[in-house]
Design a protein around this motif. Sequence first.
Motif, PDB file in Angstrom:
ATOM      1  N   LEU A  29       5.920   2.356  -1.871  1.00  0.00           N
ATOM      2  CA  LEU A  29       4.867   1.472  -1.380  1.00  0.00           C
ATOM      3  C   LEU A  29       5.409   0.652  -0.214  1.00  0.00           C
ATOM      4  N   TYR A  30       4.531   0.302   0.716  1.00  0.00           N
ATOM      5  CA  TYR A  30       4.926  -0.400   1.926  1.00  0.00           C
ATOM      6  C   TYR A  30       4.348  -1.810   1.943  1.00  0.00           C
ATOM      7  N   PRO A  31       5.180  -2.795   2.280  1.00  0.00           N
ATOM      8  CA  PRO A  31       4.653  -4.166   2.339  1.00  0.00           C
ATOM      9  C   PRO A  31       3.743  -4.345   3.546  1.00  0.00           C
ATOM     10  N   LEU A  32       2.693  -5.119   3.364  1.00  0.00           N
ATOM     11  CA  LEU A  32       1.772  -5.480   4.446  1.00  0.00           C
ATOM     12  C   LEU A  32       1.763  -6.991   4.561  1.00  0.00           C
ATOM     13  N   ARG A  64       0.847  -1.197   0.000  1.00  0.00           N
ATOM     14  CA  ARG A  64       0.000   0.000   0.000  1.00  0.00           C
ATOM     15  C   ARG A  64       0.874   1.235   0.000  1.00  0.00           C
ATOM     16  N   ASP A  65       0.263   2.349  -0.411  1.00  0.00           N
ATOM     17  CA  ASP A  65       0.997   3.610  -0.382  1.00  0.00           C
ATOM     18  C   ASP A  65       0.841   4.325   0.952  1.00  0.00           C
ATOM     19  N   ARG A  90      -3.927   3.403  -2.192  1.00  0.00           N
ATOM     20  CA  ARG A  90      -3.656   2.547  -3.354  1.00  0.00           C
ATOM     21  C   ARG A  90      -3.101   1.243  -2.821  1.00  0.00           C
ATOM     22  N   GLU A  91      -3.639   0.126  -3.307  1.00  0.00           N
ATOM     23  CA  GLU A  91      -3.164  -1.177  -2.860  1.00  0.00           C
ATOM     24  C   GLU A  91      -2.848  -2.054  -4.057  1.00  0.00           C
ATOM     25  N   ILE A  92      -1.716  -2.715  -3.986  1.00  0.00           N
ATOM     26  CA  ILE A  92      -1.310  -3.665  -5.012  1.00  0.00           C
ATOM     27  C   ILE A  92      -1.178  -5.020  -4.354  1.00  0.00           C
ATOM     28  N   GLN A  93      -1.905  -5.993  -4.878  1.00  0.00           N
ATOM     29  CA  GLN A  93      -1.814  -7.379  -4.428  1.00  0.00           C
ATOM     30  C   GLN A  93      -1.259  -8.175  -5.593  1.00  0.00           C
TER      31      GLN A  93
END
Length: 129
Positions: free
Chosen positions: A106-109, A29-30, A39-42
């Motif tokens: 972007l930050y990892p979750l 996520r940003d 904003r989320e990227i999976q």
Amino acid sequence: MMLTLSAATVIAQIRPDIQNLPDGDYRYRDSFALDRPFREIQFRKRDKYITGSDSDKRTGNSYCFRGIPQHNSITNITAAIDISPKTAQKTEWKLAPGNPINFDRLYPLQTGPGLELYKCLTAFLPKLK
């Protein structure tokens, strides 16, 4: 001031590039703030490919993608957009070239329940005859 720069450098070195991640499912996520749009990227990394979704909760835009990891970006992206009518039982995809995705901001979750990759993974399955 040198201590601050040094700490930032250490953090940057600990965070692996997308290219160096082991095969698996990931979420970025940003922002860490859950009380505002983000904003989320999976994505799922398998071998030399990354397949996933890019969703922007601010604009409501989202699309599926497939690309190749290169350092901390995904390049050679093919975007897949769902063009099916809402009443359709089968999803129809429009494929088009996409823009690279850079993960520097972007930050990892943690992954876990809630990953919605199935639909995007099916967008890039070979067509059966």
